[in-house]
Design an enzyme around this catalytic site. Structure first.
Site, PDB file in Angstrom:
ATOM      1  CE  LYS A 178      -1.751   2.963   1.971  1.00 22.45           C
ATOM      2  NZ  LYS A 178      -1.617   4.398   1.614  1.00 22.45           N
ATOM      3  N   GLY A 231       7.329   5.012   7.673  1.00 20.83           N
ATOM      4  CA  GLY A 231       6.554   6.247   7.713  1.00 20.83           C
ATOM      5  C   GLY A 231       6.853   6.998   8.986  1.00 20.83           C
ATOM      6  CD  GLU A 253      13.641   0.340   8.926  1.00 18.95           C
ATOM      7  OE1 GLU A 253      14.179   1.254   9.585  1.00 18.95           O
ATOM      8  OE2 GLU A 253      14.161  -0.776   8.768  1.00 18.95           O
ATOM      9  CB  CYS A 287      13.807   8.196   7.355  1.00 17.42           C
ATOM     10  SG  CYS A 287      14.782   7.106   6.332  1.00 17.42           S
ATOM     11  CD  GLU A 385      11.234  12.773  10.603  1.00 14.70           C
ATOM     12  OE1 GLU A 385      10.075  12.421  10.854  1.00 14.70           O
ATOM     13  OE2 GLU A 385      12.080  12.038  10.068  1.00 14.70           O
TER      14      GLU A 385
HETATM   15  P1  NAD Z   1       2.873   8.632   7.229  1.00 15.16           P
HETATM   16  O1  NAD Z   1       3.182   7.954   8.487  1.00 15.16           O
HETATM   17  O2  NAD Z   1       1.927   9.746   7.222  1.00 15.16           O
HETATM   18  O3  NAD Z   1       2.327   7.591   6.147  1.00 15.16           O
HETATM   19  C1  NAD Z   1       3.038   6.414   5.793  1.00 15.16           C
HETATM   20  C2  NAD Z   1       2.090   5.415   5.157  1.00 15.16           C
HETATM   21  O4  NAD Z   1       1.164   4.954   6.138  1.00 15.16           O
HETATM   22  C3  NAD Z   1       1.240   5.972   4.017  1.00 15.16           C
HETATM   23  O5  NAD Z   1       1.131   4.976   3.011  1.00 15.16           O
HETATM   24  C4  NAD Z   1      -0.112   6.195   4.691  1.00 15.16           C
HETATM   25  O6  NAD Z   1      -1.212   6.140   3.807  1.00 15.16           O
HETATM   26  C5  NAD Z   1      -0.163   5.025   5.628  1.00 15.16           C
HETATM   27  N1  NAD Z   1      -1.071   5.185   6.772  1.00 15.16           N
HETATM   28  C6  NAD Z   1      -1.626   6.302   7.256  1.00 15.16           C
HETATM   29  N2  NAD Z   1      -2.369   6.037   8.355  1.00 15.16           N
HETATM   30  C7  NAD Z   1      -2.286   4.709   8.559  1.00 15.16           C
HETATM   31  C8  NAD Z   1      -2.809   3.822   9.540  1.00 15.16           C
HETATM   32  N3  NAD Z   1      -3.566   4.251  10.544  1.00 15.16           N
HETATM   33  N4  NAD Z   1      -2.486   2.518   9.461  1.00 15.16           N
HETATM   34  C9  NAD Z   1      -1.696   2.070   8.461  1.00 15.16           C
HETATM   35  N5  NAD Z   1      -1.181   2.854   7.502  1.00 15.16           N
HETATM   36  C10 NAD Z   1      -1.466   4.162   7.550  1.00 15.16           C
HETATM   37  O7  NAD Z   1       4.306   9.066   6.700  1.00 15.16           O
HETATM   38  P2  NAD Z   1       4.646   9.926   5.414  1.00 15.16           P
HETATM   39  O8  NAD Z   1       4.222  11.323   5.726  1.00 15.16           O
HETATM   40  O9  NAD Z   1       4.166   9.284   4.177  1.00 15.16           O
HETATM   41  O10 NAD Z   1       6.248   9.796   5.376  1.00 15.16           O
HETATM   42  C11 NAD Z   1       7.092  10.628   6.083  1.00 15.16           C
HETATM   43  C12 NAD Z   1       7.610   9.959   7.355  1.00 15.16           C
HETATM   44  O11 NAD Z   1       8.217   8.706   7.077  1.00 15.16           O
HETATM   45  C13 NAD Z   1       8.677  10.766   8.024  1.00 15.16           C
HETATM   46  O12 NAD Z   1       8.393  10.885   9.401  1.00 15.16           O
HETATM   47  C14 NAD Z   1       9.947   9.961   7.841  1.00 15.16           C
HETATM   48  O13 NAD Z   1      10.898  10.124   8.806  1.00 15.16           O
HETATM   49  C15 NAD Z   1       9.453   8.578   7.768  1.00 15.16           C
HETATM   50  N6  NAD Z   1      10.376   7.736   6.982  1.00 15.16           N
HETATM   51  C16 NAD Z   1      11.139   6.803   7.622  1.00 15.16           C
HETATM   52  C17 NAD Z   1      12.025   6.019   6.910  1.00 15.16           C
HETATM   53  C18 NAD Z   1      12.877   4.988   7.573  1.00 15.16           C
HETATM   54  O14 NAD Z   1      13.384   4.119   6.915  1.00 15.16           O
HETATM   55  N7  NAD Z   1      13.048   5.039   8.871  1.00 15.16           N
HETATM   56  C19 NAD Z   1      12.115   6.156   5.535  1.00 15.16           C
HETATM   57  C20 NAD Z   1      11.343   7.109   4.916  1.00 15.16           C
HETATM   58  C21 NAD Z   1      10.450   7.883   5.656  1.00 15.16           C
END
Ligand code: NAD
Length: 492
Positions: A178, A231, A253, A287, A385
């Site tokens: 997803k 995320g 992650e 990230c 962040e």
């Molecule tokens: P987000 O957490 O808003 O969304 C991530 C994903 O989760 C999306 O596909 C979203 O639709 C889905 N999602 C939303 N609500 C959900 C729920 N309740 N249950 C399951 N899935 C759900 O993050 P974002 O804004 O897309 O990405 C940015 C964040 O990701 C930043 O905080 C960044 O640090 C982090 N990130 C971490 C890494 C890592 O490897 N540690 C890599 C890239 C990004």
């Protein structure tokens, strides 16, 4: 307008499909600010269909395949990724505003992840374990955990999907992906490759959806056996709770606030370059962004001068142009969030050494590369962040103080130490509480090297030999050797 949009479909059970509701949504190009693609708006019912397809594949042809056969398919997929690197890179650029020069490099390397895990698929071995009771032969089998839900964010969707997919497929799992509602297109484009590589229908399914409910359905689905999530930390908590309800395995992650620690003996030009790479590359939307500079007071002014000077020469512009160095922020909510952090930093007394505002002349969602000084360990921009091109600098005078500042964060994803003193380099690297520490370098990853977070930055590791373990269950098998009978009322 709608007729000019590129149309994409999801893949469920090996077939290109629209959402069951027939609904679609438009994906925006953050550089032009215009919608450029139309994608299915999948909902919980599409997740249900994808999980059912993944289960059927696991119980069918895929589940019966040997690791050798899976390895051959993974190798073919890796080759196809390389052959399609150009198209996939363009999809990422249009959807997320990332630089073509970064994405083509990433896509050319991405096949390597499938090749690396192809090399492991036929080496998943059990053990023969000595038993204290000589009447038993004991051995273990390592079996796929089952159906995996892979949920990805909008930055680097294909790389972060691959970090889940390649080890999951090597382990023999099936997957429902997803992607983020902000950048779903490249994952849908990528999904076309599975059938061409020869994977049986249903092994990998990709569902796009606008509502966050779609991801939530996957994270808490009773038909899913493991959730792999990248995320934000806030969403990661919700995903972990949902997985916990089902007593499912989960890898997370999450976010970071990674320190760049610079000692006075460091090569300051190299450090400035590494700091630029760490926080301004990808417009800071990574990230592992090295967003906290922890610099010795003696070299603070000179290092800030070098960073600001290079920042002033960063070329902002069209992410498709070969000479562009920083593209736009990937979507409007993120753009507004970054600008909000800049306002907050100024109101809390930070000094803007460079940047500090939106770059309005370029059309898209541009923010200037920003260097902030005069902050404290309590400043919002130091604690939270930003996920944008914003560096905040703190100073220290003693090594212990530097380590304390580096670890003064809820996060623990990455960090760097800049020094020419080999003793200090290793001593300090050992004390930084983070999953990756670079010495005199920043932002380097490889399929063979584990990646993941300490503390609030995550759970489990992606990449490296042991990432496959995250997708395996271990089963112990006891074989009675004597053929005799035993006292049924005692243990063992
Ligand atoms: P987000 O957490 O808003 O969304 C991530 C994903 O989760 C999306 O596909 C979203 O639709 C889905 N999602 C939303 N609500 C959900 C729920 N309740 N249950 C399951 N899935 C759900 O993050 P974002 O804004 O897309 O990405 C940015 C964040 O990701 C930043 O905080 C960044 O640090 C982090 N990130 C971490 C890494 C890592 O490897 N540690 C890599 C890239 C990004």
């Amino acid at each position: 307008m709608t007729e000019q949009l590129e149309r994409f479909q999801m893949v469920i059970g090996g077939k290109p499909v629209d959402a069951l509701s027939g609904k679609t949504f438009e994906s925006q190009n953050p550089y032009t600010g215009e919608p450029w693609a139309q994608v299915p708006d999948g909902g919980p019912e599409d997740i249900d269909a994808a999980v059912a397809a993944a289960r059927a594949a696991l119980d069918g042809e895929w589940g019966a395949m040997t690791g050798f056969a899976r390895a051959a398919l993974l190798r073919r997929l890796g080759d196809l990724v390389t052959q399609n690197a150009e198209r996939l890179a363009r999809l990422e650029v249009n959807d997320s505003g990332k630089l073509y020069r970064e994405m083509i490099g990433q896509l050319n390397a991405l096949g390597g992840w499938y090749h690396y895990y192809a090399g492991l698929a036929d080496k998943i071995e059990g053990r023969q374990i000595p038993s204290p009771n000589p009447n038993y032969l004991v051995y273990t089998r390592r079996e796929p955990v089952g159906v995996v839900g892979a949920i990805t964010p909008w930055n680097s969707p294909l790389l972060l999907m691959t970090w889940k997919l390649a080890p999951a497929l090597a382990a023999g799992c099936t997957v429902v992906v997803k992607p983020s509602e902000h950048s779903p297109v490249s994952s849908l484009g990528f999904a076309e490759l599975f059938e061409r590589a020869g994977f049986p229908a249903g092994v990998v399914n990709v569902v796009s959806g606008l509502s966050r409910e779609t991801g939530a359905r996957l994270a808490g689905h009773p038909g899913v056996d493991k959730v792999a999530f990248t995320g934000s930390t806030a969403t990661g908590r919700a995903v972990a709770k949902a997985a916990g309800e089902n007593i499912n395995k989960v890898t997370l992650e999450l976010g970071g606030k990674s320190p760049q620690v610079v000692f006075p003996d460091a090569d300051l030009a190299a450090a400035a370059n590494g700091i630029i790479a760490g926080v301004f590359a990808a417009t800071g939307q990574t990230c592992m962004a090295g967003s906290r500079l922890i610099v010795h007071a003696d070299v603070h002014d000179e290092l800030i001068r070098l960073i600001a000077e290079r920042a002033s020469r960063i070329k902002l512009g069209d992410p498709n142009d070969a000479d562009t160095e920083m593209g736009p922020v990937a979507n409007r909510p993120q753009y507004e969030k970054v600008l909000g952090y800049l306002d907050k930093a100024k109101s809390e007394g930070a000094t803007v050494a460079y940047g500090g505002a939106a770059e309005s002349g370029l059309g898209g969602l541009f923010v200037q590369p920003t260097v902030l000084t005069g902050v404290t360990a309590e400043s919002t921009v130091v604690r939270e962040e930003v996920f944008g091109p914003v560096l905040a600098a703190l100073t220290f005078t003693e090594e212990d103080e530097a380590i304390k500042l580096a670890n003064d964060t809820p996060y623990g994803l990455a960090g760097a130490v800049w020094t020419k003193d080999v003793h200090r380099a290793h001593r300090v690297a050992a004390k930084i509480k983070a999953g990756s520490v670079w010495i005199n370098a920043y932002r380097v990853v490889a399929p063979s090297v584990p990646f993941g977070g300490f503390k609030a930055s995550g759970l489990g590791r992606e990449n490296g030999l042991h990432a496959v373990d995250e997708y395996l269950e271990e089963k112990a098998i006891w074989v009675e050797l004597s053929g005799g009978t035993r006292d049924p009322f005692t243990l063992g």
